[in-house]
Design an enzyme around this catalytic site. Structure first.
Site, short mmCIF file in Angstrom:
data_model
loop_
_atom_site.label_atom_id
_atom_site.label_comp_id
_atom_site.label_asym_id
_atom_site.label_seq_id
_atom_site.Cartn_x
_atom_site.Cartn_y
_atom_site.Cartn_z
N ASP A 261 0.80 -1.25 0.00
CA ASP A 261 0.02 0.13 0.19
C ASP A 261 0.82 1.27 -0.01
OD1 ASP A 261 1.02 -0.06 2.54
OD2 ASP A 261 -0.74 0.72 3.53
N LYS A 262 0.20 2.44 -0.12
CA LYS A 262 0.95 3.52 -0.30
C LYS A 262 1.22 4.46 1.03
CE LYS A 262 -0.61 7.21 -2.65
NZ LYS A 262 -0.46 8.28 -1.74
#
Length: 783
Positions: free
Chosen positions: A434-435
């Site tokens: 994920d970011k």
């Protein structure tokens, strides 16, 4: 008979922590009405009964619950040997070696049985020893966790230190700052007068943002150890389950049985095991779920027996080799039967060996087959497995002591809890990441905004610079209309492509002008990196539509769950610091403060904002907080309903652009086209965007909706969330668009270099993000 509380008790707790800018954050307006839902409990799924401060009642059925000790080990003293042997002989190679070892103990073996049994015992023994050592480390970790101390009420208002494993349902405990919660607790009070506390759930969901929890008003006064001498209550709630984000229950509490009142409970009063208390001196809570009944344990899995892909592939290789071994042994046995009878010189002089009996060829051939199976058994080398097990064990030791994998910030080193998967580290082909919070710092900066169809803020960020380098041209997208004073509400963003030297020259020209340099660049403000003289230093009051400007800033200052706290870094200044459940909310509050709308105070049912009015004077306005419609991943929006000082009711809403645009009224789409263009530009710059809108509500409309909303919140059952969603939809419509904001979530240091090295190693990286497609693409290109 309970004695009446002395008015001086409040002053006795002189050590109680106070907030400078806040008194109460219990948000009673968010709670469902105090209806008695006793009849809903006792049904399947809602049978849990907890006698608070009276754990002795939980020693007998039907109120006897599990203990609070937790174990993560795979084995115990009784099951270790049989389970570990079963795990070892699940391997095809070990099963084959066992078969050969049994045959080698017979008279058919052409060599000593010890030569096969000893290597097998060594291989299996080393593997079992390795499993035992790793499981022993798990046991020591469990022992350390179960032996942690927590203060428990033992009667007469006295608290003593006890280990976690001795806790029972109904115990009242005191958890201090930076300590973990020993079980699932119901929050009773905290060091803050309003009963709020801040919780870090990083061990549960990986999020470092603090979650705000708040107790019921009826238990606020139990804020001192001595007061728990008279505390009695009953909790009726849902049965143990694995849902981390839900909790349904009632608290039956009163001075005596005659005046007991049932108070509804929610996740706001529920503290999960293994979450950590932060920014709060202490909290008091009652144990609701223990041990295996806690939600975090319900979400965990038993330690599985992990096998690498290399090991599973070796099983297939063993099948092939074993088939070849059978074929060779079969050929040898057939040849022995055929040619022993024909070639007299192959016959033994001593006829005692049945394997060379020409008169009984079937028995002779079968015995020769078994002898060949033993003799050619070294085709599958057992020494290879000995080497592999030893190497794995040593690799795990090297990983645990690798100085390059030591984190100086936390003082922790990497820990290989099992050595079965070492070779998997070299077999990784794809990374899913994920970011936010993983690749980024999770620290937002306010960069740009669009109000009334006009874009503000024109600084160049790293995404644009990276794009310029990829195109091999010396340009920067400097989206900044320098003639902002002459812009009209219909003006859209002006795309200006100029060289870096021209940008610097333009900036110098502006700085040399009559405008204050502070209006162009605000420095030293964490979370605020905005440059536009048209909005800073109260210049926005000279715009053509000040009303929409003010409504935009009010959404920013009121639509949130944040609270102001003391700003120790800027003592003596009028700037406030904020705490909220998400970094975006903190960024918006800081930006609103810089634009002249300072959120300064929150009480149970009101919010106060110091605003700049059109005459450029500062006034403090109080808004009555009527309802809060919280943000969720399914809703993708958040709304607050407030009543201003003139008795007008407003709904302020913020959320994703597609969600807000679908809920705009016919008269609220004036700036939609221009705002859509700005959102696309912001997304191309790698910024996270959000849209603001509002709605004015009539009193009769609100009263009708509020009645439906209260009924939906009072429902207990799986249909509650759906009912709340439907009721929220009824009020969040016919909105008026105000504009959009764009924030920058910066990448952590070294992310680009790390991803580059992973890519050079042949790994494919997939980024999972909830951002717009353009934002994700440009961030990917920057990496």
């Amino acid at each position: 008979m309970p004695t009446q509380q002395s008015p001086n008790i409040h002053h006795q707790n002189h050590n109680k922590k106070r907030l400078k800018w806040s008194n109460l954050y219990t948000f009673s307006c968010f709670k469902p009405p105090n209806n008695n839902h006793q009849s809903d409990f006792g049904q399947p799924g809602f049978t849990r009964v907890v006698f608070c401060n009276d754990s002795s009642k939980h020693k007998t059925k039907p109120y006897k619950y599990c203990k609070n000790d937790v174990t993560t080990t795979k084995y115990n003293v009784i099951t270790f040997l049989p389970k570990s042997l079963f795990e070892q002989f699940r391997r095809v190679a070990n099963l084959y070696f066992l078969l050969v070892a049994v045959l080698s103990a017979t008279s058919l073996a052409p060599f000593s049985a010890l030569s096969l049994i000893a290597p097998l015992v060594f291989v299996v023994g080393v593997s079992i020893l390795k499993e035992g050592v790793e499981d022993w480390h798990r046991f020591l970790q469990d022992l350390e966790v179960n032996s942690r101390k927590v203060r428990v009420h033992v009667g007469d208002g006295k608290f003593v230190d006890r280990s976690w494993k001795t806790l029972r349902v109904g115990d009242v405990v005191k958890v201090n700052k930076n300590e973990y919660f020993p079980s699932d607790l119901l929050l009773l009070s905290s060091s803050y007068e309003d009963g709020v506390c801040y919780v870090e759930t990083m061990n549960l969901d990986g999020e470092t943002n603090l979650k705000i929890k708040r107790c019921l008003e009826c238990t606020l006064r139990f804020d001192d150890e001595a007061k728990f001498d008279v505390f009695k209550a009953v909790v009726r709630c849902e049965d143990p389950n694995s849902s981390l984000y839900t909790f349904v229950g009632n608290l039956e509490f009163g001075e005596n049985i005659a005046n007991e009142v049932s108070f509804p409970l929610s996740t706001s009063q529920f503290l999960l095991r293994d979450s950590k208390l932060q920014n709060t001196d202490y909290v008091y809570g009652v144990v609701v779920f223990t041990g295996g009944d806690t939600k975090v344990v319900r979400n965990s899995m038993k330690s599985p027996s992990k096998r690498s892909r290399v090991e599973r592939k070796m099983d297939h290789v063993i099948y092939v080799l074993f088939f070849m071994l059978l074929l060779i042994s079969l050929i040898a046995s057939i040849g022995s039967v055929v040619y022993t009878d024909q070639w007299w010189y192959l016959q033994l002089m001593d006829d005692t060996d049945a394997s060379f009996d020409p008169g009984n060829p079937l028995v002779s051939g079968f015995l020769q087959f078994l002898r060949a199976l033993i003799l050619y058994g070294y085709l599958i080398p057992i020494s290879l497995y000995v080497s592999i097990e030893v190497v794995k064990f040593l690799q795990a030791m090297l990983i645990n002591n690798d100085q390059h994998l030591f984190d100086e910030t936390s003082g922790k080193k990497v820990e290989a809890r099992t050595s079965n998967l070492n070779e998997e580290l070299g077999q990784v082909e794809m990374i899913l990441s994920d970011k936010t919070g993983t690749l980024t710092c999770n620290q937002m900066e306010f960069r740009k905004c669009s109000i009334e169809g006009i874009s503000y803020g024109g600084d160049v960020n790293e995404i644009v610079r990276a794009a310029s380098q990829r195109m091999n041209i010396d340009i920067e997208s400097y989206r900044f209309n320098l003639d902002g004073e002459d812009s009209t509400p219909r003006d859209s963003v002006e795309m200006v492509e100029i060289t870096s030297d021209q940008v610097l020259e333009s900036k110098n020209d502006i700085l040399d002008g009559e405008q204050d340099t502070k209006s162009l660049c605000v420095t030293g403000i964490k979370g605020f990196n905005f440059r536009d003289r048209r909005l800073m230093n109260k210049m926005w009051i000279h715009g053509s539509n000040v009303w929409d400007m003010m409504m935009f800033f009010r959404v920013m200052a009121l639509c949130h769950t944040g609270i102001p706290v003391e700003n120790e870094e800027q003592q003596g200044s009028n700037k406030l610091k904020y705490e909220a459940e998400s970094p975006e909310e903190v960024t918006f509050l800081i930006a609103a403060q810089e634009f002249g709308f300072q959120f300064c105070r929150r009480t149970q049912s009101s919010m106060s904002v110091k605003e700049i009015d059109p005459s450029a004077s500062e006034v403090e306005r109080e808004y009555k907080l009527l309802n809060l419609l919280e943000f969720s991943s399914s809703r993708k929006r958040m709304s607050v309903i407030v009543r201003d000082e003139s008795r007008q009711i407003f709904l302020f809403c913020k959320g994703a652009d597609n969600i807000i645009f679908d809920r705009l009224g016919d008269g609220g789409r004036t700036y939609q086209h221009a705002t859509t263009m700005h959102l696309a530009n912001y997304a191309e710059d790698g910024l996270r965007t959000m849209v603001f809108a509002y709605k004015k509500i009539k009193d009769s409309e609100y009263e009708e909706w509020s009645s439906s909303f209260s009924k939906a919140k009072a429902v207990i059952g799986p249909e509650r969330e759906e009912l709340l969603e439907n009721v929220s939809e009824n009020i969040e419509k016919d909105l008026v668009l105000l504009g959009a904001v764009a924030v920058d979530d910066k990448l952590q240091d070294g992310v680009a270099e790390c991803i580059d090295k992973l890519a050079q190693a042949g790994l494919k990286i997939w980024l999972l993000t909830g951002d717009k497609k353009e934002t994700a693409v440009n961030i990917g290109l920057e990496l």
